[in-house]
Design an enzyme around this catalytic site. Structure first.
Site, PDB file in Angstrom:
ATOM      1  N   LYS A 138       0.832  -1.201   0.000  1.00  0.00           N
ATOM      2  CA  LYS A 138       0.000   0.000   0.000  1.00  0.00           C
ATOM      3  C   LYS A 138       0.861   1.243   0.000  1.00  0.00           C
ATOM      4  O   LYS A 138       1.976   1.162   0.506  1.00  0.00           O
ATOM      5  CB  LYS A 138      -0.969   0.020   1.191  1.00  0.00           C
ATOM      6  N   TYR A 223      -4.269   4.078   6.507  1.00  0.00           N
ATOM      7  CA  TYR A 223      -4.812   3.148   7.511  1.00  0.00           C
ATOM      8  C   TYR A 223      -6.080   3.713   8.143  1.00  0.00           C
ATOM      9  O   TYR A 223      -7.019   2.967   8.430  1.00  0.00           O
ATOM     10  CB  TYR A 223      -3.776   2.873   8.603  1.00  0.00           C
TER      11      TYR A 223
HETATM   12  P1  NAD Z   1      12.409   1.123   2.181  1.00  0.00           P
HETATM   13  O1  NAD Z   1      12.941   2.404   1.661  1.00  0.00           O
HETATM   14  O2  NAD Z   1      12.972   0.596   3.436  1.00  0.00           O
HETATM   15  O3  NAD Z   1      12.517  -0.010   1.074  1.00  0.00           O
HETATM   16  C1  NAD Z   1      12.291   0.243  -0.295  1.00  0.00           C
HETATM   17  C2  NAD Z   1      13.152  -0.680  -1.120  1.00  0.00           C
HETATM   18  O4  NAD Z   1      12.979  -0.364  -2.493  1.00  0.00           O
HETATM   19  C3  NAD Z   1      14.647  -0.552  -0.823  1.00  0.00           C
HETATM   20  O5  NAD Z   1      15.218  -1.822  -0.725  1.00  0.00           O
HETATM   21  C4  NAD Z   1      15.205   0.182  -2.036  1.00  0.00           C
HETATM   22  O6  NAD Z   1      16.526  -0.202  -2.331  1.00  0.00           O
HETATM   23  C5  NAD Z   1      14.254  -0.279  -3.125  1.00  0.00           C
HETATM   24  N1  NAD Z   1      14.209   0.662  -4.248  1.00  0.00           N
HETATM   25  C6  NAD Z   1      14.131   0.298  -5.528  1.00  0.00           C
HETATM   26  N2  NAD Z   1      14.133   1.366  -6.321  1.00  0.00           N
HETATM   27  C7  NAD Z   1      14.226   2.443  -5.533  1.00  0.00           C
HETATM   28  C8  NAD Z   1      14.293   3.841  -5.780  1.00  0.00           C
HETATM   29  N3  NAD Z   1      14.238   4.349  -7.021  1.00  0.00           N
HETATM   30  N4  NAD Z   1      14.373   4.668  -4.711  1.00  0.00           N
HETATM   31  C9  NAD Z   1      14.396   4.190  -3.452  1.00  0.00           C
HETATM   32  N5  NAD Z   1      14.340   2.850  -3.164  1.00  0.00           N
HETATM   33  C10 NAD Z   1      14.262   2.003  -4.197  1.00  0.00           C
HETATM   34  O7  NAD Z   1      10.817   1.308   2.326  1.00  0.00           O
HETATM   35  P2  NAD Z   1       9.802   0.348   3.085  1.00  0.00           P
HETATM   36  O8  NAD Z   1       9.465   0.951   4.390  1.00  0.00           O
HETATM   37  O9  NAD Z   1      10.265  -1.047   3.052  1.00  0.00           O
HETATM   38  O10 NAD Z   1       8.499   0.523   2.165  1.00  0.00           O
HETATM   39  C11 NAD Z   1       8.368  -0.152   0.924  1.00  0.00           C
HETATM   40  C12 NAD Z   1       6.888  -0.265   0.557  1.00  0.00           C
HETATM   41  O11 NAD Z   1       6.226  -1.017   1.568  1.00  0.00           O
HETATM   42  C13 NAD Z   1       6.138   1.066   0.483  1.00  0.00           C
HETATM   43  O12 NAD Z   1       5.188   1.010  -0.539  1.00  0.00           O
HETATM   44  C14 NAD Z   1       5.443   1.182   1.831  1.00  0.00           C
HETATM   45  O13 NAD Z   1       4.276   1.964   1.796  1.00  0.00           O
HETATM   46  C15 NAD Z   1       5.142  -0.269   2.121  1.00  0.00           C
HETATM   47  N6  NAD Z   1       5.068  -0.564   3.561  1.00  0.00           N
HETATM   48  C16 NAD Z   1       3.979  -1.202   4.026  1.00  0.00           C
HETATM   49  C17 NAD Z   1       3.866  -1.503   5.368  1.00  0.00           C
HETATM   50  C18 NAD Z   1       2.660  -2.245   5.871  1.00  0.00           C
HETATM   51  O14 NAD Z   1       2.503  -2.331   7.083  1.00  0.00           O
HETATM   52  N7  NAD Z   1       1.830  -2.810   5.013  1.00  0.00           N
HETATM   53  C19 NAD Z   1       4.879  -1.140   6.246  1.00  0.00           C
HETATM   54  C20 NAD Z   1       6.003  -0.498   5.725  1.00  0.00           C
HETATM   55  C21 NAD Z   1       6.083  -0.215   4.373  1.00  0.00           C
END
Ligand code: NAD
Length: 383
Positions: A138, A223
Site C-alpha cells: 500500500k 490506515y
Molecule cells: P524502504 O525504503 O525501506 O525499502 C524500499 C526498497 O525499495 C529498498 O530496498 C530500495 O533499495 C528499493 N528501491 C528500488 N528502487 C528504488 C528507488 N528508485 N528509490 C528508493 N528505493 C528504491 O521502504 P519500506 O518501508 O520497506 O516501504 C516499501 C513499501 O512497503 C512502500 O510502498 C510502503 O508503503 C510499504 N510498507 C507497508 C507496510 C505495511 O505495514 N503494510 C509497512 C512499511 C512499508
C-alpha cells in the site's frame, strides 16, 4: 467510482461458513493446516528495504501455505546476504533488469512488490506479464492510471492481484468490522482516527512527491481511511480536508507534513481523521454509535493491538497474531482454492481515488464529492 465495496459482514459470514462446511476448509484455514514445504506456493520479494527485511521475510518463515523462495533487488550485497540467510537458490535471485526472466521460473508463484509507491506499478505489471500472482504494498499506486494498468495486467494474465492490507487479517480489526457493519452498537454516527509519526528521513523517498505520491496521507493516513471505511461498511459520498501548516523544515518541501480530513457518509455520519510526519499521533480508530462506542488503540501497529468497547470495559480478549503471515497465507489459500482475495486490486484503486480526492479537497478548500473523483482525476492527469 467503481462500485467495489468492502466485504460485508455477510460475505465474511459466508467465508466462515465455507470454513465450517469442510469444503477446502483445511486449505482456507491456514492455522489448522500446513502444506509440506515443497508444495507451498513460492514467493519472491521485490525491494529488500525495511518492511521486507523486518517484517515480510520473517513472516514468510511462519507461513504454512507459502514460503520465501526468491528475491529481486538492485543491490548485489543484499542479494548475497539474503541468499545465505534464507538459503535461496541462485536461479531465484533477480535484479531489476533481469527480473522479467522470472517468467521461466516455476518455483515462483507470487511476486510481492515492496518498493517505493510510485514503482509498484512497474513491477506489478512486469510480474503479471510474467504470469505471476501479485501482492502489492500500500498504497497500490500513486496514480489512478497506474492502478488501472496493474488490474488490467493481472486480469489479462488470469492471475490474482492483492494489496498488502494486513489489518484485514487481524482479529481486532475483524471484530471492529463485524461490530460496525452489523450495527451491533446501533448506527455509527462518528468515526475518529489518527496515525502518524515523527519522520526522521531514514527512507528519503517517503518525502519525494514523485516516488511516494504524497506525504503521510499516502503512507499512514491510508490506515485511517481504510479503518473508517471497513468499520462503517460504506464508502463516503464526499470529503473535505486541510493541510497542516508546514513546520520550518526542508524535509517537507515536496509533500505535506500532515493533514486533517473528513469523510461524509450518505446517512449523515462522518469520520474525522488526521495524519502527520511531524508529530507522533496516537494511532487509534474509534467509532461512536447510537448505543455505545468501539475503539482500538494502538490500532495500526504490527503487534500489541488493544481494543475496548462501551460494553466490554476490559480490553477485548483477542489475540495478537503475525499479521503479515496471516495475510500471506490467506492470499495463498485464495490462489490454491481459486477464490477471490478480500483485498483485491479494485480496493487499492478505490483507495487511490479517495486519497487523491482528499488531496484535491485540501488543495481547493472545497468539499469533493466522491462520485466526481474519477472525473477530477482524469482531468488532472490529462493536463
Ligand atoms: P524502504 O525504503 O525501506 O525499502 C524500499 C526498497 O525499495 C529498498 O530496498 C530500495 O533499495 C528499493 N528501491 C528500488 N528502487 C528504488 C528507488 N528508485 N528509490 C528508493 N528505493 C528504491 O521502504 P519500506 O518501508 O520497506 O516501504 C516499501 C513499501 O512497503 C512502500 O510502498 C510502503 O508503503 C510499504 N510498507 C507497508 C507496510 C505495511 O505495514 N503494510 C509497512 C512499511 C512499508
Amino acid at each position: 467510482m467503481p462500485d467495489f465495496r468492502f466485504p460485508t459482514a455477510d460475505s465474511r459470514r459466508d467465508f466462515l461458513r465455507t470454513l465450517s462446511l469442510g469444503v477446502g476448509a483445511t486449505l482456507l484455514a491456514p492455522s489448522a493446516f500446513a502444506l509440506p514445504p515443497e508444495r507451498r506456493l513460492g514467493v519472491a520479494l521485490v525491494g529488500l528495504g525495511k518492511y521486507s527485511t523486518g517484517q515480510l521475510a520473517p513472516a514468510l518463515q511462519q507461513t504454512k501455505l507459502c514460503r520465501l523462495v526468491g528475491i529481486a533487488t538492485g543491490s548485489p550485497a543484499k542479494a548475497a546476504k539474503w541468499k545465505e540467510q534464507y538459503q535461496l537458490a541462485d536461479k531465484n535471485i533477480y535484479n531489476y533488469k533481469n527480473f522479467d526472466r522470472i517468467i521461466d521460473n516455476p518455483d515462483i508463484d507470487v511476486v510481492y512488490v515492496v518498493t517505493p509507491n510510485a514503482l509498484h506499478a512497474e513491477f506489478a505489471v512486469r510480474a503479471a506479464q510474467a504470469g505471476k500472482h501479485v501482492m502489492c504494498e500500500k498504497p497500490m499506486a500513486t496514480t489512478v492510471a497506474d492502478a488501472r494498468h496493474m488490474i488490467a495486467a493481472s486480469k489479462k494474465a488470469g492471475k490474482q492481484l492483492s494489496i498488502g492490507y494486513r489489518l484485514h487479517f487481524e482479529p481486532h480489526h475483524q471484530e471492529l468490522m463485524r461490530l460496525g457493519q452489523t450495527q451491533a452498537y446501533g448506527k455509527i454516527n462518528k468515526l475518529l482516527s489518527d496515525n502518524g509519526f515523527k519522520f526522521n528521513n531514514d527512507t528519503p523517498w517517503r518525502v519525494s512527491k514523485s516516488l511516494a505520491g504524497g506525504g503521510p496521507l499516502m503512507d499512514m493516513g491510508i490506515y485511517c481511511l481504510q479503518g473508517c471505511l471497513y468499520t462503517k461498511g460504506q464508502v463516503p459520498l464526499s470529503v473535505t480536508a486541510k493541510f497542516d501548516q508546514k513546520p520550518d523544515n526542508p524535509l517537507f518541501r515536496e509533500v505535506e507534513s500532515g493533514m486533517s480530513w473528513q469523510l461524509n457518509f450518505a446517512d449523515g455520519s462522518t469520520a474525522d481523521c488526521r495524519t502527520s510526519y511531524a508529530e507522533n499521533l496516537s494511532g487509534r480508530l474509534r467509532a461512536e454509535a447510537a448505543n455505545g462506542w468501539l475503539e482500538l488503540q494502538p490500532a495500526f501497529a504490527y503487534g500489541g493491538l488493544a481494543g475496548q468497547t462501551s460494553k466490554t470495559p476490559n480490553p477485548l480478549a483477542l489475540p495478537n497474531i503475525n499479521q503479515q503471515a496471516a495475510q500471506m497465507d490467506d492470499f495463498a489459500a485464495c490462489i490454491l482454492h481459486n477464490k477471490p482475495t478480500r483485498v483485491p486490486g479494485e480496493m487499492g484503486l478505490r483507495d487511490v481515488q479517495l486519497l487523491l480526492a482528499i488531496y484535491r479537497a485540501a488543495e481547493t478548500g472545497q468539499k469533493i464529492p466522491t462520485n466526481e473523483v474519477q472525473q477530477l482525476i482524469d482531468r488532472t492527469q490529462a493536463k
